[in-house]
Design an enzyme around this catalytic site. Sequence first.
Site, PDB file in Angstrom:
ATOM      1  N   CYS A 187      57.720 127.606 107.840  1.00  0.00           N
ATOM      2  CA  CYS A 187      56.405 127.747 107.965  1.00  0.00           C
ATOM      3  C   CYS A 187      56.260 128.829 109.017  1.00  0.00           C
ATOM      4  O   CYS A 187      56.267 130.003 108.634  1.00  0.00           O
ATOM      5  CB  CYS A 187      55.825 126.459 108.524  1.00  0.00           C
ATOM      6  SG  CYS A 187      53.905 126.534 108.276  1.00  0.00           S
ATOM      7  N   ARG A 232      42.698 126.716 103.655  1.00  0.00           N
ATOM      8  CA  ARG A 232      43.914 126.465 104.283  1.00  0.00           C
ATOM      9  C   ARG A 232      44.533 125.519 103.285  1.00  0.00           C
ATOM     10  O   ARG A 232      43.880 124.728 102.395  1.00  0.00           O
ATOM     11  CB  ARG A 232      43.629 125.240 105.554  1.00  0.00           C
ATOM     12  CG  ARG A 232      45.066 124.852 106.256  1.00  0.00           C
ATOM     13  CD  ARG A 232      44.695 124.054 107.507  1.00  0.00           C
ATOM     14  NE  ARG A 232      45.981 123.873 108.322  1.00  0.00           N
ATOM     15  CZ  ARG A 232      46.250 124.777 109.154  1.00  0.00           C
ATOM     16  NH1 ARG A 232      45.683 126.012 109.183  1.00  0.00           N
ATOM     17  NH2 ARG A 232      47.273 124.714 109.664  1.00  0.00           N
ATOM     18  N   HIS A 287      57.354 121.696 104.549  1.00  0.00           N
ATOM     19  CA  HIS A 287      57.876 120.776 105.778  1.00  0.00           C
ATOM     20  C   HIS A 287      58.188 119.359 104.892  1.00  0.00           C
ATOM     21  O   HIS A 287      58.374 119.447 103.619  1.00  0.00           O
ATOM     22  CB  HIS A 287      56.715 120.210 106.634  1.00  0.00           C
ATOM     23  CG  HIS A 287      55.870 121.507 107.446  1.00  0.00           C
ATOM     24  ND1 HIS A 287      56.619 121.943 108.510  1.00  0.00           N
ATOM     25  CD2 HIS A 287      54.651 122.129 106.986  1.00  0.00           C
ATOM     26  CE1 HIS A 287      55.850 122.954 108.866  1.00  0.00           C
ATOM     27  NE2 HIS A 287      54.767 123.077 108.183  1.00  0.00           N
TER      28      HIS A 287
END
Length: 237
Positions: free
Chosen positions: A94, A128, A194
Amino acid sequence: MSESTLRIGLVLPDVMGTYGDGGNALILRQRARMRGLDAEIVELTLDDDVPDSLDVYTLGGAEDAAQRIATRHLAEHPGLQRAAEKGTPVLAICAAIQVLGHWYETSAGERVSGISMLDLTTSPQEVRAIGELITDPLLDGLTQPLSGFENHRGGTTLGQAAKPLGRVKHGVGNGGGEPVEGVVQGSVLATYMHGPLLARNPELADYLLAKATGTELAPLDLPQVDRLRRERLAAGR
Protein backbone atom coordinates in the site's frame (compact mmCIF):
# COMPACT_ATOMS: atom_id res chain seq x y z
CA MET A 1 20.59 -16.42 3.74
CA SER A 2 23.02 -16.86 6.63
CA GLU A 3 24.34 -20.34 7.37
CA SER A 4 21.78 -21.01 10.08
CA THR A 5 19.02 -18.41 10.16
CA LEU A 6 16.65 -16.78 7.67
CA ARG A 7 16.53 -13.10 8.60
CA ILE A 8 13.29 -11.31 7.76
CA GLY A 9 13.46 -7.53 7.88
CA LEU A 10 10.31 -5.80 9.13
CA VAL A 11 10.97 -2.26 7.99
CA LEU A 12 9.70 0.67 10.09
CA PRO A 13 6.81 -1.06 11.86
CA ASP A 14 6.63 1.97 14.17
CA VAL A 15 5.46 4.21 11.30
CA MET A 16 4.52 1.81 8.48
CA GLY A 17 2.40 -0.57 10.51
CA THR A 18 -1.05 1.01 10.53
CA TYR A 19 -2.97 -1.84 8.88
CA GLY A 20 -1.48 -4.96 10.43
CA ASP A 21 0.85 -5.63 7.50
CA GLY A 22 3.54 -6.74 9.94
CA GLY A 23 1.66 -10.03 9.79
CA ASN A 24 3.41 -10.72 6.49
CA ALA A 25 6.72 -11.10 8.32
CA LEU A 26 5.06 -13.47 10.78
CA ILE A 27 3.74 -15.61 7.94
CA LEU A 28 7.17 -15.84 6.33
CA ARG A 29 8.73 -16.84 9.64
CA GLN A 30 6.09 -19.45 10.42
CA ARG A 31 6.13 -21.05 6.96
CA ALA A 32 9.92 -21.25 7.13
CA ARG A 33 9.84 -22.83 10.59
CA MET A 34 7.21 -25.37 9.51
CA ARG A 35 9.78 -26.62 7.01
CA GLY A 36 12.46 -26.96 9.68
CA LEU A 37 14.25 -23.71 8.83
CA ASP A 38 15.42 -21.40 11.58
CA ALA A 39 13.96 -17.94 10.97
CA GLU A 40 13.82 -14.67 12.84
CA ILE A 41 12.21 -11.27 12.35
CA VAL A 42 14.52 -8.27 12.55
CA GLU A 43 12.51 -5.14 13.39
CA LEU A 44 14.04 -1.99 11.90
CA THR A 45 12.57 1.09 13.58
CA LEU A 46 13.32 4.79 13.26
CA ASP A 47 16.09 4.25 15.80
CA ASP A 48 17.89 1.83 13.47
CA ASP A 49 19.97 1.94 10.35
CA VAL A 50 18.65 -0.26 7.50
CA PRO A 51 21.19 -3.01 6.76
CA ASP A 52 21.52 -4.49 3.29
CA SER A 53 22.44 -7.92 4.66
CA LEU A 54 19.04 -9.44 5.51
CA ASP A 55 17.41 -12.18 3.43
CA VAL A 56 13.99 -10.67 2.72
CA TYR A 57 12.31 -7.36 3.62
CA THR A 58 8.67 -6.39 4.23
CA LEU A 59 7.09 -2.92 4.47
CA GLY A 60 3.52 -2.04 5.39
CA GLY A 61 0.93 0.69 4.97
CA ALA A 62 0.66 4.07 6.66
CA GLU A 63 -1.03 7.48 6.57
CA ASP A 64 0.36 10.64 4.94
CA ALA A 65 2.40 11.92 7.90
CA ALA A 66 3.96 8.52 8.55
CA GLN A 67 4.79 8.13 4.85
CA ARG A 68 6.84 11.33 5.00
CA ILE A 69 8.79 10.09 8.00
CA ALA A 70 9.43 6.72 6.40
CA THR A 71 10.52 8.29 3.11
CA ARG A 72 13.05 10.51 4.88
CA HIS A 73 14.44 7.62 6.93
CA LEU A 74 14.85 5.31 3.94
CA ALA A 75 16.55 8.08 1.96
CA GLU A 76 18.99 8.70 4.81
CA HIS A 77 19.60 4.97 5.43
CA PRO A 78 19.62 3.36 1.94
CA GLY A 79 20.28 -0.24 2.95
CA LEU A 80 16.95 -1.35 1.47
CA GLN A 81 17.92 0.12 -1.89
CA ARG A 82 21.29 -1.65 -1.81
CA ALA A 83 19.65 -4.95 -0.85
CA ALA A 84 17.21 -4.73 -3.77
CA GLU A 85 20.07 -3.95 -6.15
CA LYS A 86 21.67 -7.22 -5.01
CA GLY A 87 18.47 -9.13 -5.80
CA THR A 88 17.16 -9.54 -2.24
CA PRO A 89 13.35 -9.94 -2.26
CA VAL A 90 11.34 -6.96 -0.97
CA LEU A 91 7.59 -6.93 -0.32
CA ALA A 92 5.95 -3.49 -0.13
CA ILE A 93 2.31 -2.94 0.82
CA CYS A 94 0.00 0.00 0.00
CA ALA A 95 1.62 3.28 1.12
CA ALA A 96 5.01 1.63 0.76
CA ILE A 97 4.38 1.50 -3.01
CA GLN A 98 4.19 5.27 -2.98
CA VAL A 99 7.24 5.74 -0.73
CA LEU A 100 9.35 3.53 -3.02
CA GLY A 101 8.26 5.42 -6.15
CA HIS A 102 9.57 8.64 -7.69
CA TRP A 103 6.93 10.83 -6.04
CA TYR A 104 3.46 10.77 -4.55
CA GLU A 105 0.87 13.45 -3.91
CA THR A 106 -0.79 13.77 -0.51
CA SER A 107 -4.55 14.12 -0.07
CA ALA A 108 -3.91 17.88 0.23
CA GLY A 109 -2.27 17.91 -3.21
CA GLU A 110 1.33 18.34 -2.08
CA ARG A 111 3.93 16.41 -4.07
CA VAL A 112 6.47 14.48 -1.97
CA SER A 113 9.60 12.90 -3.44
CA GLY A 114 9.98 9.16 -2.90
CA ILE A 115 13.19 7.12 -2.94
CA SER A 116 12.87 6.01 -6.61
CA MET A 117 13.30 2.29 -6.02
CA LEU A 118 10.26 1.78 -8.24
CA ASP A 119 9.54 3.45 -11.58
CA LEU A 120 6.12 4.84 -10.69
CA THR A 121 4.25 7.90 -9.47
CA THR A 122 1.05 8.21 -7.44
CA SER A 123 -1.68 10.88 -7.40
CA PRO A 124 -4.92 10.93 -5.39
CA GLN A 125 -8.05 9.50 -7.01
CA GLU A 126 -11.44 11.16 -6.62
CA VAL A 127 -13.03 8.08 -5.06
CA ARG A 128 -11.36 5.99 -2.36
CA ALA A 129 -10.91 2.31 -3.23
CA ILE A 130 -12.21 0.17 -0.36
CA GLY A 131 -13.08 -3.51 -0.49
CA GLU A 132 -12.01 -6.95 -1.61
CA LEU A 133 -9.44 -7.04 -4.40
CA ILE A 134 -8.79 -10.10 -6.57
CA THR A 135 -6.27 -10.35 -9.40
CA ASP A 136 -4.85 -12.91 -11.79
CA PRO A 137 -1.07 -12.92 -11.26
CA LEU A 138 1.23 -11.75 -14.05
CA LEU A 139 4.41 -12.88 -12.31
CA ASP A 140 6.17 -16.02 -13.55
CA GLY A 141 6.04 -18.63 -10.82
CA LEU A 142 2.56 -17.73 -9.55
CA THR A 143 -0.46 -19.70 -10.77
CA GLN A 144 -3.23 -18.90 -8.27
CA PRO A 145 -5.39 -15.77 -7.96
CA LEU A 146 -4.21 -13.16 -5.45
CA SER A 147 -6.66 -11.70 -2.96
CA GLY A 148 -6.52 -8.91 -0.40
CA PHE A 149 -8.33 -5.90 1.00
CA GLU A 150 -7.62 -2.52 -0.58
CA ASN A 151 -8.13 0.78 1.24
CA HIS A 152 -6.44 3.67 -0.57
CA ARG A 153 -6.94 6.79 -2.67
CA GLY A 154 -3.72 6.38 -4.61
CA GLY A 155 -3.79 6.23 -8.38
CA THR A 156 -0.46 4.68 -9.32
CA THR A 157 1.03 5.01 -12.81
CA LEU A 158 3.79 2.59 -13.76
CA GLY A 159 6.83 3.64 -15.79
CA GLN A 160 8.62 1.50 -18.36
CA ALA A 161 10.85 -0.29 -15.84
CA ALA A 162 7.90 -1.41 -13.70
CA LYS A 163 5.45 -4.20 -14.56
CA PRO A 164 2.10 -4.96 -12.89
CA LEU A 165 1.85 -7.79 -10.38
CA GLY A 166 -1.67 -8.81 -11.42
CA ARG A 167 -4.66 -8.10 -13.65
CA VAL A 168 -7.76 -7.00 -11.74
CA LYS A 169 -10.76 -9.34 -11.68
CA HIS A 170 -12.56 -7.61 -8.82
CA GLY A 171 -11.81 -4.25 -7.19
CA VAL A 172 -9.84 -1.19 -8.28
CA GLY A 173 -6.11 -1.91 -7.99
CA ASN A 174 -3.68 0.73 -9.16
CA GLY A 175 -6.43 2.95 -10.54
CA GLY A 176 -6.31 4.97 -13.72
CA GLY A 177 -6.68 3.30 -17.10
CA GLU A 178 -5.60 -0.32 -17.47
CA PRO A 179 -7.13 -2.67 -14.86
CA VAL A 180 -3.89 -3.81 -13.25
CA GLU A 181 -2.65 -4.00 -9.66
CA GLY A 182 0.67 -3.76 -7.89
CA VAL A 183 4.14 -3.64 -9.36
CA VAL A 184 7.10 -5.92 -9.98
CA GLN A 185 10.53 -4.42 -10.61
CA GLY A 186 13.63 -6.50 -10.15
CA SER A 187 13.36 -8.26 -6.79
CA VAL A 188 10.71 -5.84 -5.46
CA LEU A 189 7.03 -6.85 -5.32
CA ALA A 190 4.49 -4.24 -4.29
CA THR A 191 0.71 -4.36 -3.94
CA TYR A 192 -2.23 -2.49 -2.44
CA MET A 193 -3.49 -5.71 -0.84
CA HIS A 194 -3.81 -5.89 2.94
CA GLY A 195 -5.04 -9.00 4.66
CA PRO A 196 -2.28 -9.65 5.67
CA LEU A 197 -1.44 -10.44 2.07
CA LEU A 198 0.69 -13.52 2.73
CA ALA A 199 -1.88 -15.11 5.05
CA ARG A 200 -4.32 -15.05 2.15
CA ASN A 201 -1.82 -16.03 -0.53
CA PRO A 202 0.49 -18.84 0.61
CA GLU A 203 1.82 -19.39 -2.92
CA LEU A 204 3.20 -15.84 -2.90
CA ALA A 205 4.63 -16.36 0.60
CA ASP A 206 6.48 -19.45 -0.60
CA TYR A 207 7.64 -17.63 -3.73
CA LEU A 208 9.32 -15.01 -1.52
CA LEU A 209 10.76 -17.67 0.78
CA ALA A 210 12.22 -19.58 -2.16
CA LYS A 211 13.86 -16.40 -3.43
CA ALA A 212 15.17 -15.59 0.05
CA THR A 213 16.61 -19.07 0.69
CA GLY A 214 17.67 -19.92 -2.85
CA THR A 215 16.08 -23.36 -2.50
CA GLU A 216 12.99 -25.23 -3.61
CA LEU A 217 10.48 -25.63 -0.81
CA ALA A 218 8.43 -28.70 0.00
CA PRO A 219 4.69 -27.96 -0.07
CA LEU A 220 2.76 -27.52 3.17
CA ASP A 221 -0.58 -29.25 3.71
CA LEU A 222 -2.63 -26.66 5.65
CA PRO A 223 -6.38 -27.16 5.13
CA GLN A 224 -7.25 -24.16 7.31
CA VAL A 225 -5.23 -21.87 5.05
CA ASP A 226 -6.95 -23.32 1.99
CA ARG A 227 -10.30 -22.66 3.64
CA LEU A 228 -9.35 -19.03 4.33
CA ARG A 229 -8.40 -18.61 0.68
CA ARG A 230 -11.73 -19.99 -0.52
CA GLU A 231 -13.65 -17.73 1.86
CA ARG A 232 -11.84 -14.55 0.84
CA LEU A 233 -12.01 -15.32 -2.88
CA ALA A 234 -15.74 -15.96 -2.54
CA ALA A 235 -16.17 -12.65 -0.70
CA GLY A 236 -14.84 -10.80 -3.74
CA ARG A 237 -17.21 -12.30 -6.25
